[in-house]
Scaffold this motif. Structure first.
Motif, PDB file in Angstrom:
ATOM      1  N   GLN A   9       0.822  -1.205   0.000  1.00  0.00           N
ATOM      2  CA  GLN A   9       0.000   0.000   0.000  1.00  0.00           C
ATOM      3  C   GLN A   9       0.859   1.259   0.000  1.00  0.00           C
ATOM      4  OE1 GLN A   9      -3.154   0.001  -0.503  1.00  0.00           O
ATOM      5  NE2 GLN A   9      -3.434   2.213  -0.353  1.00  0.00           N
ATOM      6  N   ARG A  24       1.792   6.457  -7.111  1.00  0.00           N
ATOM      7  CA  ARG A  24       0.684   7.221  -7.685  1.00  0.00           C
ATOM      8  C   ARG A  24       0.742   8.714  -7.363  1.00  0.00           C
ATOM      9  NH1 ARG A  24      -4.557   3.214  -6.763  1.00  0.00           N
ATOM     10  NH2 ARG A  24      -3.761   1.459  -7.978  1.00  0.00           N
ATOM     11  N   HIS A  25       1.766   9.129  -6.651  1.00  0.00           N
ATOM     12  CA  HIS A  25       1.910  10.546  -6.319  1.00  0.00           C
ATOM     13  C   HIS A  25       3.277  11.075  -6.756  1.00  0.00           C
ATOM     14  CE1 HIS A  25      -1.461   9.373  -3.738  1.00  0.00           C
ATOM     15  NE2 HIS A  25      -1.793  10.649  -3.691  1.00  0.00           N
ATOM     16  N   LYS A  75       2.340   1.699  -3.411  1.00  0.00           N
ATOM     17  CA  LYS A  75       1.328   2.135  -4.375  1.00  0.00           C
ATOM     18  C   LYS A  75       1.069   3.630  -4.245  1.00  0.00           C
ATOM     19  CE  LYS A  75      -2.886   0.568  -3.810  1.00  0.00           C
ATOM     20  NZ  LYS A  75      -4.024  -0.392  -3.822  1.00  0.00           N
ATOM     21  N   LEU A  76       0.971   4.109  -3.007  1.00  0.00           N
ATOM     22  CA  LEU A  76       0.722   5.536  -2.792  1.00  0.00           C
ATOM     23  C   LEU A  76       1.891   6.383  -3.307  1.00  0.00           C
ATOM     24  CD1 LEU A  76      -0.848   5.428   0.778  1.00  0.00           C
ATOM     25  CD2 LEU A  76      -2.016   6.022  -1.365  1.00  0.00           C
ATOM     26  N   TRP A 120      -3.939  10.091 -11.670  1.00  0.00           N
ATOM     27  CA  TRP A 120      -4.174   8.835 -10.944  1.00  0.00           C
ATOM     28  C   TRP A 120      -4.588   7.712 -11.899  1.00  0.00           C
ATOM     29  CZ3 TRP A 120      -3.610   8.232  -5.617  1.00  0.00           C
ATOM     30  CH2 TRP A 120      -4.155   7.087  -5.051  1.00  0.00           C
TER      31      TRP A 120
END
Length: 280
Positions: A85, A92-93, A88-89, A135
């Protein structure tokens, strides 16, 4: 971190010693998880901070329980869940994180470090709108991510939320009305088609299809005006329950069953309940 470790220790003990916890599987837990999620949503809708805190704990316990089962099967554990997680964050940023600043205990994230972070448009997102647009594009680049834009919408979502998410994801790649006001022509068009089909009174399947199109267009209008249709209908549900409950309470007080009350009597009590809400 100590509190989280304590929760994991308690779950380990229960899994080992409690007959109920011992027998649970992914399949047996799933209905409970759905129930706990809805209870959290209810607490959020009521804006009850204490209940939100309690329900978050129940949902977190389920997350940990599934990770425990995954660990027992040799598939994954809670560390994998948390690491994945966080990775992934970060991935995606790209407007926040550069590939060389992954902020974790491993030299790379599990995602292939992206072109996204090297894309000036993605790396310099400054508005929430730009972040959402990025995103969807970034998710398509993940090696285990969505293969298509709409494949990221869970099939099991409630229909109103699913319609909203489908429309929102399409918007994030540019498929949307140029002006929000234009949506009303579509709403009126779908309503006219529904009314025309209902007038025929001979094809329930076609009528249901037109009803679906109309509802979808209304949800689309709500999205364009930044209104949440699921929250809106839930508030209307609660309002109806309150007002109908007022009618029921009156029928009990006067000893007259609802089935013996006229529609005019019930309408009068309904309006009285509305008046009390406005005054209170």
């Amino acid at each position: 971190m100590n509190a989280f470790g304590r929760l994991l220790d308690v779950l380990d003990q229960l899994r080992d010693k409690c007959p109920w916890d011992k027998k649970q599987t992914n399949e047996s837990l799933r209905p409970n998880t759905i129930e706990e999620t809805y209870e959290l949503c209810d607490a959020l809708a009521r804006n009850d901070a204490h209940d939100v805190m309690k329900e978050l704990g129940d949902v977190l316990m389920h997350v940990c329980f599934y990770a425990k089962i995954g660990s027992e099967k040799g598939q994954f554990d809670i560390y994998d869940v948390l690491r994945h997680q966080a990775d992934k964050l970060i991935f995606r940023h790209p407007h926040i994180y550069h590939p060389s600043q992954v902020g974790q205990d491993e030299p790379k994230t599990i995602f292939e470090q992206p072109e996204a972070a090297e894309d000036p448009a993605m790396a310099h997102a400054t508005t929430a709108e730009q972040v959402l647009q990025n995103w969807e594009q970034i998710k398509l680049k993940e090696k285990d991510g969505n293969k298509t834009v709409l494949s990221g919408v869970p099939a099991a979502l409630p229909s109103v939320i699913k319609a909203y998410r489908i429309q929102d994801k399409a918007r994030n790649v540019g498929f949307d009305w140029a002006k929000k006001e234009d949506v009303w022509q579509k709403v009126e068009e779908e309503l006219a088609e529904l009314q025309a089909e209902l007038a025929k009174d001979d094809n329930k399947e076609a009528q249901e299809a037109e009803l679906g199109d109309f509802l979808f267009s209304v949800i689309n209008a709500a999205r364009l005006y930044k209104l949440n249709p699921d929250n809106a209908i839930e508030k209307t549900n609660a309002k109806f329950i309150r007002r109908f409950g007022f009618i029921e309470q009156h029928s009990i007080a006067v000893g007259k069953p609802l089935t013996e009350m006229t529609l005019e009597e019930m309408d009068r009590l309904w309006n009285e309940a509305k008046m009390q809400e406005r005054q209170g």
